[in-house]
Write an enzyme that holds these catalytic residues in place. Structure first.
Site, mmCIF file in Angstrom:
data_model
loop_
_atom_site.group_PDB
_atom_site.id
_atom_site.type_symbol
_atom_site.label_atom_id
_atom_site.label_comp_id
_atom_site.label_asym_id
_atom_site.label_seq_id
_atom_site.Cartn_x
_atom_site.Cartn_y
_atom_site.Cartn_z
ATOM 1 N N ALA A 18 0.728 -1.175 0.228
ATOM 2 C CA ALA A 18 0.022 -0.152 0.110
ATOM 3 C C ALA A 18 0.857 1.232 -0.023
ATOM 4 C CB ALA A 18 -0.926 0.019 1.213
ATOM 5 N N ASP A 19 0.337 2.364 -0.569
ATOM 6 C CA ASP A 19 0.991 3.662 -0.614
ATOM 7 C C ASP A 19 -0.042 4.637 -0.661
ATOM 8 O OD1 ASP A 19 4.014 4.751 -0.671
ATOM 9 O OD2 ASP A 19 2.857 5.844 -2.085
ATOM 10 N N GLN A 20 0.514 5.726 -0.318
ATOM 11 C CA GLN A 20 -0.202 7.157 -0.585
ATOM 12 C C GLN A 20 0.485 8.535 -0.709
ATOM 13 O OE1 GLN A 20 -2.011 8.984 3.403
ATOM 14 N NE2 GLN A 20 -4.159 8.368 2.566
#
Length: 202
Positions: free
Chosen positions: A78-80
């Site tokens: 996951a990344d943001q």
């Protein structure tokens, strides 16, 4: 009986406490194994420009990095990213940079692009990007100083110098997007995919 039907626990390739808490609250059995990658170097080598593309790329890379060593297990990456238009923000290095970010975001709308990818045996099985639009209220210098005093070193833990689940909630006047996207893990589409693969009992 566990909700997770996989033969081995799911892996979350993240050291984020917020993501670990979100996944843990679902009742799914998982293990946190952070991906050992240099995110900024990987991002630069990919030469991507848009915030959504960058978040998606890094989520894939994290999932694949751990999946290469844990070949029989399902791995979540996951990344943001946080952006005002096409201008990307990174985690502030300290109080001075945190104050600069708050001044830049105050009274404006910014977007959080949260990406999640699921890999197994070095292949991406699922990925998606969700967007939340955040309107920060206008802030005076005194309010910024008070917030930074109260939040302490925690302001360097998150891009934008805030954590919405804590004191950061005081900074906002409008939010468009779900809780999971804001905290960096689009859970609903991920759970839907896992369910479609008969990996969940619920």
């Amino acid at each position: 009986m566990t909700i997770w039907r996989g033969t081995t626990p799911l892996i979350l390739a993240s050291q984020s406490h917020a993501r670990q808490a979100l996944l843990g609250n679902t009742g799914i059995e998982f293990e946190a194994i952070p991906a050992n990658i240099d995110e900024r170097a990987v991002q630069q080598s990919a030469a991507l420009a848009t915030p959504g593309e960058i978040a998606a790329f890094l989520a894939r890379e994290k999932a694949l990095a751990v999946s290469m060593f844990e070949v029989d297990r399902y791995v979540i990456g996951a990344d943001q990213t946080l952006a005002v238009g096409e201008t990307l923000f990174t985690k502030p290095a300290g109080r001075v940079q945190a104050a600069e970010q708050l001044r830049a975001l105050a009274g404006r709308v910014h977007e959080l692009h949260s990406a999640v990818a699921l890999a197994r045996a070095g292949k991406i099985l699922f990925e998606t990007v969700a967007v939340a639009r955040m309107t920060m209220r206008p802030l005076s210098e005194a309010e910024i100083a008070t917030y930074l005093d109260e939040a302490g070193d925690g302001v360097t833990a998150s891009v934008g110098a805030y954590q919405l689940e804590g004191l950061g909630v005081h900074l906002f006047e409008r939010i468009e997007g779900d809780h999971f996207t804001i905290l960096g893990l689009p859970l609903l589409p991920l759970l839907s995919f896992l369910r479609s693969q008969h990996l969940l009992a619920l």
